[in-house]
Design an enzyme around this catalytic site. Structure first.
Site, PDB file in Angstrom:
ATOM      1  N   HIS A  18       6.991  36.213  52.277  1.00  0.00           N
ATOM      2  CA  HIS A  18       6.483  35.463  53.570  1.00  0.00           C
ATOM      3  C   HIS A  18       6.158  34.174  53.615  1.00  0.00           C
ATOM      4  O   HIS A  18       6.853  33.303  54.314  1.00  0.00           O
ATOM      5  CB  HIS A  18       5.286  36.251  53.893  1.00  0.00           C
ATOM      6  N   LYS A  42       1.854  53.220  60.615  1.00  0.00           N
ATOM      7  CA  LYS A  42       1.204  53.491  59.263  1.00  0.00           C
ATOM      8  C   LYS A  42      -0.106  52.562  59.401  1.00  0.00           C
ATOM      9  O   LYS A  42      -0.258  51.481  59.725  1.00  0.00           O
ATOM     10  CB  LYS A  42       2.281  53.174  58.283  1.00  0.00           C
ATOM     11  N   ARG A  91      15.358  40.410  52.628  1.00  0.00           N
ATOM     12  CA  ARG A  91      15.542  40.542  51.334  1.00  0.00           C
ATOM     13  C   ARG A  91      16.578  40.933  50.704  1.00  0.00           C
ATOM     14  O   ARG A  91      17.277  40.481  49.697  1.00  0.00           O
ATOM     15  CB  ARG A  91      14.491  41.260  50.798  1.00  0.00           C
ATOM     16  N   SER A 129       4.678  43.564  50.541  1.00  0.00           N
ATOM     17  CA  SER A 129       3.252  43.938  50.810  1.00  0.00           C
ATOM     18  C   SER A 129       2.906  45.264  50.271  1.00  0.00           C
ATOM     19  O   SER A 129       1.945  45.427  49.358  1.00  0.00           O
ATOM     20  CB  SER A 129       2.903  43.783  52.291  1.00  0.00           C
TER      21      SER A 129
END
Ligand code: PNS
Length: 165
Positions: A18, A42, A91, A129
């Site tokens: 990030h 979530k 990514r 993460s």
């Protein structure tokens, strides 16, 4: 006219991937608003306040950054901040499908807004993460994965640290 972009995300927690996107996008836009999403499907590990605090401690050296949080639809927030661009990092091809869907729905909701994609640096292509939380949960060292202020938040949450191994 000053160009303002919004970089939205869960940042649960902020990773070096990030930070890479924030640093690079801060060179493209006059101002980048890093916006932490409040409600998610979530359950996050960290509260919004904790996530904002970790971001503040991690990127305070970048001058043209604002850190904020938002609820509801991203396009409404972007309009409210008088920004025109959404920044997202890519990514790998695995990100592509979700991001294409999100960019398409955001464009449908507000055709005036653009999504600006940045390829993450290769060294962070594996990083997320979720991976960071998994590693920290098992008391392994996350020092290379997240900015320096973040490990202590993770180990506090899990009540453990690499020195316990
Ligand atoms: O870091 P993340 O979890 O990949 O970020 C996802 C985020 C926050 C960009 C996305 O969930 C979002 O924009 N949520 C707000 C609700 C919304 O506008 N949804 C429609 C676009 S997906």
């Amino acid at each position: 006219m000053a160009s303002v972009a919004v970089y939205p995300g869960s940042f649960d927690p902020v990773t070096n991937g990030h930070v890479d996107i924030i640093e690079r996008s801060s060179k493209v836009f006059n101002k980048v608003i890093v916006a932490v999403l409040h409600n998610r499907n979530k359950e996050p590990l960290f509260t919004v306040d904790e996530r904002v605090q970790m971001l503040k401690e991690s990127i305070e050296y970048i001058p043209n950054i604002e850190i904020d949080s938002f609820n509801g639809l991203l396009v409404d927030y972007v309009r409210h901040k008088q920004a025109k661009t959404i920044v997202r990092g890519l990514r790998a091809v695995t990100d592509f499908e979700y991001e294409m869907q999100a960019a398409s729905i955001n464009r449908k909701l507000d055709p005036e807004l653009e999504t600006f994609f940045m390829m993450t640096n290769n060294q962070y292509s594996y990083l997320s993460s979720s991976i960071v939380k998994e590693v920290a949960k098992y008391e392994a060292d996350v020092g290379d994965l997240v900015p320096p202020p973040v490990p202590k938040y993770l180990y506090k949450k899990y009540g453990s640290s690499p020195s316990d191994r």
